[in-house]
Design a protein around this motif. Structure first.
Motif, short mmCIF file in Angstrom:
data_model
loop_
_atom_site.label_atom_id
_atom_site.label_comp_id
_atom_site.label_asym_id
_atom_site.label_seq_id
_atom_site.Cartn_x
_atom_site.Cartn_y
_atom_site.Cartn_z
N LEU A 5 0.85 -1.19 0.00
CA LEU A 5 0.00 0.00 0.00
C LEU A 5 0.89 1.24 0.00
O LEU A 5 1.98 1.25 0.57
N ARG A 6 0.40 2.31 -0.62
CA ARG A 6 1.09 3.60 -0.60
C ARG A 6 0.23 4.54 0.25
O ARG A 6 -0.83 5.00 -0.19
N ILE A 7 0.70 4.79 1.44
CA ILE A 7 -0.12 5.47 2.46
C ILE A 7 0.36 6.89 2.69
O ILE A 7 1.56 7.16 2.78
N GLY A 8 -0.61 7.82 2.80
CA GLY A 8 -0.33 9.19 3.21
C GLY A 8 -0.96 9.44 4.57
O GLY A 8 -2.08 9.00 4.84
N VAL A 9 -0.22 10.12 5.44
CA VAL A 9 -0.67 10.36 6.82
C VAL A 9 -1.03 11.83 7.01
O VAL A 9 -0.21 12.71 6.72
N LEU A 10 -2.24 12.08 7.50
CA LEU A 10 -2.66 13.44 7.82
C LEU A 10 -2.23 13.78 9.24
O LEU A 10 -2.65 13.11 10.19
N GLY A 11 -1.41 14.80 9.40
CA GLY A 11 -0.98 15.23 10.72
C GLY A 11 0.24 14.49 11.19
O GLY A 11 0.60 13.43 10.66
N ALA A 12 0.87 15.07 12.20
CA ALA A 12 2.08 14.48 12.77
C ALA A 12 1.80 14.00 14.19
O ALA A 12 2.58 14.21 15.11
N ALA A 13 0.66 13.34 14.36
CA ALA A 13 0.23 12.89 15.69
C ALA A 13 1.18 11.82 16.23
O ALA A 13 1.63 10.94 15.50
N VAL A 67 -0.42 8.73 -3.51
CA VAL A 67 -1.09 8.32 -2.27
C VAL A 67 -2.39 7.60 -2.64
O VAL A 67 -3.28 8.19 -3.25
N GLU A 68 -2.50 6.33 -2.27
CA GLU A 68 -3.75 5.60 -2.56
C GLU A 68 -4.58 5.37 -1.31
O GLU A 68 -5.79 5.17 -1.37
N VAL A 69 -3.94 5.39 -0.14
CA VAL A 69 -4.63 5.23 1.14
C VAL A 69 -4.34 6.45 2.00
O VAL A 69 -3.17 6.83 2.18
N VAL A 70 -5.38 7.07 2.53
CA VAL A 70 -5.21 8.18 3.47
C VAL A 70 -5.51 7.68 4.87
O VAL A 70 -6.58 7.12 5.13
N TYR A 71 -4.54 7.88 5.78
CA TYR A 71 -4.74 7.55 7.19
C TYR A 71 -5.02 8.85 7.92
O TYR A 71 -4.23 9.81 7.85
N ASN A 72 -6.15 8.90 8.64
CA ASN A 72 -6.61 10.13 9.29
C ASN A 72 -6.64 9.98 10.81
O ASN A 72 -7.63 9.51 11.37
N PRO A 73 -5.55 10.41 11.51
CA PRO A 73 -5.53 10.39 12.96
C PRO A 73 -5.64 11.79 13.57
O PRO A 73 -5.16 12.02 14.68
N LEU A 74 -6.26 12.72 12.85
CA LEU A 74 -6.38 14.09 13.33
C LEU A 74 -7.30 14.15 14.55
O LEU A 74 -7.89 13.16 14.95
N ALA A 75 -7.44 15.34 15.13
CA ALA A 75 -8.40 15.53 16.23
C ALA A 75 -9.79 15.10 15.76
O ALA A 75 -10.14 15.22 14.58
N ASN A 76 -10.61 14.60 16.69
CA ASN A 76 -11.90 14.00 16.34
C ASN A 76 -12.73 14.85 15.39
O ASN A 76 -13.32 14.34 14.44
N GLY A 77 -12.80 16.15 15.65
CA GLY A 77 -13.63 17.02 14.84
C GLY A 77 -13.17 17.14 13.39
O GLY A 77 -13.94 17.57 12.53
N LEU A 78 -11.93 16.76 13.13
CA LEU A 78 -11.37 16.83 11.77
C LEU A 78 -11.47 15.49 11.04
O LEU A 78 -11.06 15.40 9.88
N HIS A 79 -11.99 14.47 11.70
CA HIS A 79 -12.15 13.18 11.02
C HIS A 79 -13.15 13.31 9.88
O HIS A 79 -12.85 12.97 8.73
N GLY A 80 -14.35 13.78 10.17
CA GLY A 80 -15.40 13.86 9.15
C GLY A 80 -14.99 14.68 7.93
O GLY A 80 -15.04 14.17 6.80
N PRO A 81 -14.58 15.94 8.10
CA PRO A 81 -14.25 16.76 6.94
C PRO A 81 -13.15 16.17 6.06
O PRO A 81 -13.26 16.19 4.82
#
Length: 333
Positions: A5-13, A67-81
């Motif tokens: 998989l080629r993964i992109g990560v949102l945020g530096a959590a 990037v084919e997979v986006v991993y979203n570990p941002l703050a809860n309120g930023l998951h949906g958007p």
């Protein structure tokens, strides 16, 4: 092995080190990009974790054709958007839980996933570990008899007051961070309980100085087959507890730490014949999760979690909030 998989990560959590970076390394998948609000922070993160490159923004990362997979570990309120944005760009999405701020937004994510035709999964990693699988096997085997009651408690010591988990605008609160595991674990017992549980009542306590944010919440549930459940969470506890106890008509089975089984891999079975402890291995639940997700993306293997499941969980979270005197979390404005 199939193509990584080629993964992109949102945020530096910080959590991403154990929830994605380590598992990707262990399973041979590539983390091709990371983006953060602060580019210097993203660059430091990329250097520390061996991420291939830094994107200039979340939007740039999502638009990146590699990037084919986006991993979203941002703050809860930023998951949906950002789940919506990633799905609109045709990406597969692995979203930290919960998938959205409330059930209405979770339903929009579900619609976006259906339209995209890509894989969307809410990261309830515990479900993929042998500890949870064993809880279900013991119950299914009939060894402890028919399901009577289940207790799930997920509690941690208080994060700092500045932590986004205490922020109502960022969809914080104990249920969002912790109680979602308790409620989800009870929901997953539906096959042995005559169907899905319904909320009976809930009570909770507000965090001092954080109006509308729950510090703790206890929810009582009932299953169609007559069993009852208790789903509890506490985000300012005197220690760490992440236990699940399933009580049957002839015994019980306990996982002392079902959420982080790599820290405690025990499953304890007690019946009239005595007590035994099984150890199921300390390999990370996140690693099992990433393997399952990759098998779905690459080979179409079935997953126990999808956008429908995420909506059902979020609907139950909203109901628990209302029953305890809180409002469901607002969307990020």
């Amino acid at each position: 092995m199939s193509e990584p998989l080629r993964i992109g990560v949102l945020g530096a959590a910080r959590i991403s080190g154990s929830s994605l970076i380590g598992p990707a390394r262990a399973t041979g998948h590539r983390v091709v990009a990371v983006a953060a609000r602060d580019r210097a922070r993203a660059e430091a993160y990329a250097a520390e974790h061996g991420v291939e490159r830094v994107a200039g923004s979340y939007a740039e990362l999502i638009a990146d054709p590699e990037v084919e997979v986006v991993y979203n570990p941002l703050a809860n309120g930023l998951h949906g958007p950002w789940n919506l944005a990633a799905l609109a760009a045709g990406k597969h999405v692995l979203s930290e839980k919960p998938s959205a701020s409330n059930a209405e937004e979770a339903a929009e994510v579900r619609e976006a996933a259906a339209k995209a035709g890509t894989v969307f999964m809410e990261a309830f990693h515990y479900l993929f570990h042998p500890v949870t699988r064993r809880l279900h096997e013991v119950l299914a085997s009939g060894e402890i008899g028919e399901l009577r009651h289940v207790e799930a408690m997920v509690a941690i010591q208080a994060p700092p007051d500045t932590d986004p988990r205490w922020s109502l605008p960022l969809a914080g609160g104990a249920v969002m961070d912790l109680g979602c595991y308790s409620l989800h674990a009870l929901r997953m017992l539906a096959p042995w309980a005559g169907g899905a549980p319904r909320l009976v009542s809930a009570r909770g306590g507000q965090r001092a100085g954080a109006p509308g944010v729950d510090e703790w919440l206890d929810a009582d549930l009932a299953f169609p087959g007559g069993a009852t459940g208790s789903a509890r969470c506490h985000m300012a506890y005197d220690g760490l507890e992440m236990s699940c106890r399933i009580i049957g008509s002839r015994g019980e089975v306990l996982a002392p730490n079902f959420v982080l089984p790599h820290r405690d891999d025990r499953v304890v079975v007690r019946t009239g014949d005595g007590e035994r402890t099984e150890r199921l291995g300390t390999r990370s639940s996140y690693t099992y999760q990433l393997e399952a997700f990759a098998d779905r993306v690459r080979g179409g293997a079935p997953l126990p979690l999808d956008a429908d499941d995420a909506v059902t969980t979020m609907t139950l979270i909203d109901a628990a909030y209302r029953a305890a005197g809180f409002e469901p979390r607002p969307r990020v404005s």
